[in-house]
Motif scaffolding. Structure first.
Motif, PDB file in Angstrom:
ATOM      1  N   GLY A   1      50.594  40.606  37.913  1.00 19.78           N
ATOM      2  CA  GLY A   1      49.486  39.667  37.858  1.00 19.78           C
ATOM      3  C   GLY A   1      48.901  39.339  39.211  1.00 19.78           C
ATOM      4  O   GLY A   1      47.822  38.731  39.293  1.00 19.78           O
ATOM      5  N   GLY A   2      49.585  39.726  40.257  1.00 17.00           N
ATOM      6  CA  GLY A   2      49.135  39.448  41.603  1.00 17.00           C
ATOM      7  C   GLY A   2      48.123  40.454  42.116  1.00 17.00           C
ATOM      8  O   GLY A   2      47.686  41.349  41.379  1.00 17.00           O
ATOM      9  N   SER A   3      47.774  40.305  43.392  1.00 18.78           N
ATOM     10  CA  SER A   3      46.759  41.153  44.016  1.00 18.78           C
ATOM     11  C   SER A   3      47.253  41.704  45.349  1.00 18.78           C
ATOM     12  O   SER A   3      48.074  41.086  46.027  1.00 18.78           O
ATOM     13  N   LEU A   4      46.731  42.853  45.696  1.00 16.86           N
ATOM     14  CA  LEU A   4      46.936  43.462  47.006  1.00 16.86           C
ATOM     15  C   LEU A   4      45.649  44.150  47.413  1.00 16.86           C
ATOM     16  O   LEU A   4      44.881  44.592  46.549  1.00 16.86           O
TER      17      LEU A   4
ATOM     18  N   ALA B   1      40.949  55.569  34.317  1.00 16.83           N
ATOM     19  CA  ALA B   1      40.825  54.655  33.181  1.00 16.83           C
ATOM     20  C   ALA B   1      41.852  53.520  33.261  1.00 16.83           C
ATOM     21  O   ALA B   1      41.569  52.387  32.860  1.00 16.83           O
ATOM     22  N   SER B   2      43.022  53.822  33.785  1.00 20.16           N
ATOM     23  CA  SER B   2      44.109  52.843  33.811  1.00 20.16           C
ATOM     24  C   SER B   2      43.861  51.685  34.778  1.00 20.16           C
ATOM     25  O   SER B   2      44.517  50.645  34.675  1.00 20.16           O
ATOM     26  N   VAL B   3      42.919  51.847  35.712  1.00 16.36           N
ATOM     27  CA  VAL B   3      42.679  50.796  36.694  1.00 16.36           C
ATOM     28  C   VAL B   3      41.283  50.200  36.582  1.00 16.36           C
ATOM     29  O   VAL B   3      40.979  49.217  37.277  1.00 16.36           O
ATOM     30  N   LYS B   4      40.464  50.765  35.748  1.00 16.11           N
ATOM     31  CA  LYS B   4      39.082  50.296  35.634  1.00 16.11           C
ATOM     32  C   LYS B   4      39.061  48.827  35.216  1.00 16.11           C
ATOM     33  O   LYS B   4      39.762  48.422  34.297  1.00 16.11           O
ATOM     34  N   GLY B   5      38.263  48.046  35.919  1.00 17.47           N
ATOM     35  CA  GLY B   5      38.184  46.615  35.644  1.00 17.47           C
ATOM     36  C   GLY B   5      39.187  45.781  36.423  1.00 17.47           C
ATOM     37  O   GLY B   5      39.068  44.551  36.478  1.00 17.47           O
ATOM     38  N   ARG B   6      40.174  46.434  37.026  1.00 12.33           N
ATOM     39  CA  ARG B   6      41.185  45.698  37.806  1.00 12.33           C
ATOM     40  C   ARG B   6      41.097  46.031  39.294  1.00 12.33           C
ATOM     41  O   ARG B   6      41.376  45.184  40.141  1.00 12.33           O
ATOM     42  N   PHE B   7      40.753  47.277  39.602  1.00 10.52           N
ATOM     43  CA  PHE B   7      40.691  47.732  40.990  1.00 10.52           C
ATOM     44  C   PHE B   7      39.224  47.916  41.392  1.00 10.52           C
ATOM     45  O   PHE B   7      38.395  48.312  40.576  1.00 10.52           O
TER      46      PHE B   7
ATOM     47  N   GLN C   1      40.780  47.057  46.525  1.00 11.66           N
ATOM     48  CA  GLN C   1      41.206  45.738  46.081  1.00 11.66           C
ATOM     49  C   GLN C   1      41.851  45.885  44.720  1.00 11.66           C
ATOM     50  O   GLN C   1      41.204  46.358  43.778  1.00 11.66           O
ATOM     51  N   MET C   2      43.110  45.501  44.621  1.00  6.53           N
ATOM     52  CA  MET C   2      43.861  45.668  43.388  1.00  6.53           C
ATOM     53  C   MET C   2      44.221  44.291  42.829  1.00  6.53           C
ATOM     54  O   MET C   2      44.969  43.536  43.468  1.00  6.53           O
ATOM     55  N   ASN C   3      43.688  43.983  41.675  1.00  7.21           N
ATOM     56  CA  ASN C   3      43.945  42.719  41.001  1.00  7.21           C
ATOM     57  C   ASN C   3      44.690  42.947  39.700  1.00  7.21           C
ATOM     58  O   ASN C   3      44.721  44.065  39.181  1.00  7.21           O
ATOM     59  N   SER C   4      45.262  41.879  39.181  1.00  3.87           N
ATOM     60  CA  SER C   4      45.988  41.948  37.903  1.00  3.87           C
ATOM     61  C   SER C   4      46.971  43.112  37.900  1.00  3.87           C
ATOM     62  O   SER C   4      47.026  43.904  36.952  1.00  3.87           O
ATOM     63  N   LEU C   5      47.742  43.210  38.947  1.00  4.30           N
ATOM     64  CA  LEU C   5      48.666  44.336  39.094  1.00  4.30           C
ATOM     65  C   LEU C   5      49.744  44.317  38.022  1.00  4.30           C
ATOM     66  O   LEU C   5      50.210  43.251  37.591  1.00  4.30           O
ATOM     67  N   LYS C   6      50.126  45.520  37.614  1.00  4.61           N
ATOM     68  CA  LYS C   6      51.147  45.722  36.583  1.00  4.61           C
ATOM     69  C   LYS C   6      52.302  46.520  37.170  1.00  4.61           C
ATOM     70  O   LYS C   6      52.112  47.276  38.134  1.00  4.61           O
ATOM     71  N   PRO C   7      53.487  46.398  36.587  1.00  3.36           N
ATOM     72  CA  PRO C   7      54.613  47.199  37.087  1.00  3.36           C
ATOM     73  C   PRO C   7      54.313  48.693  37.113  1.00  3.36           C
ATOM     74  O   PRO C   7      54.791  49.395  38.006  1.00  3.36           O
ATOM     75  N   GLU C   8      53.510  49.164  36.180  1.00  2.00           N
ATOM     76  CA  GLU C   8      53.191  50.589  36.159  1.00  2.00           C
ATOM     77  C   GLU C   8      52.242  51.015  37.276  1.00  2.00           C
ATOM     78  O   GLU C   8      51.973  52.203  37.444  1.00  2.00           O
TER      79      GLU C   8
END
Length: 114
Positions: A15-18, A59-65, A79-86
């Motif tokens: 859920g964090g960002s980097l 597709a896996s990062v669209k809308g988050r990165f 910019q990476m938001n809403s990060l997931k373990p995957e």
């Protein structure tokens, strides 16, 4: 000598960002972007951006990165938001040089804990 140097990786909770940054030298680039590779997996394109600003996302990062670049400074960021373990992987900066050749940085580790 062409070099791509990444920075900004680290450990973050889900859920964090980097924000990853890449400083390029030795060439200008028509396209720049980011690949990632998790243990046991192939290296896949995450996002790319042309010198004109056109972007492409997995597709896996669209809308988050979000990828961006500064042509004057020869840098590209992710910019990476809403990060997931995957999303855990080594992230590599990539560039297609204006004259010829493609280049990859040394990589920066991103780890997302659940």
């Amino acid at each position: 000598q062409v070099q791509l140097v990444e920075s900004g990786g680290g450990l973050v909770q889900a859920g964090g960002s980097l924000r990853l940054s890449c400083a390029a030298s030795g060439s200008t680039f028509t396209s720049m972007g980011w690949y990632r590779q998790a243990p046991g997996n192939r290296r896949d394109l995450v996002a790319a951006i042309t010198s004109g600003g056109s972007t492409n996302y997995a597709a896996s990062v669209k809308g988050r990165f979000t990828i961006s670049r500064d042509n004057d400074k020869n840098t590209v960021s992710l910019q990476m938001n809403s990060l997931k373990p995957e999303d855990t992987a080594v992230y590599y900066c990539w560039g297609r040089a204006t004259l010829s050749g493609t280049y990859l940085g040394q990589g920066t580790q991103v780890a997302v804990s659940s």
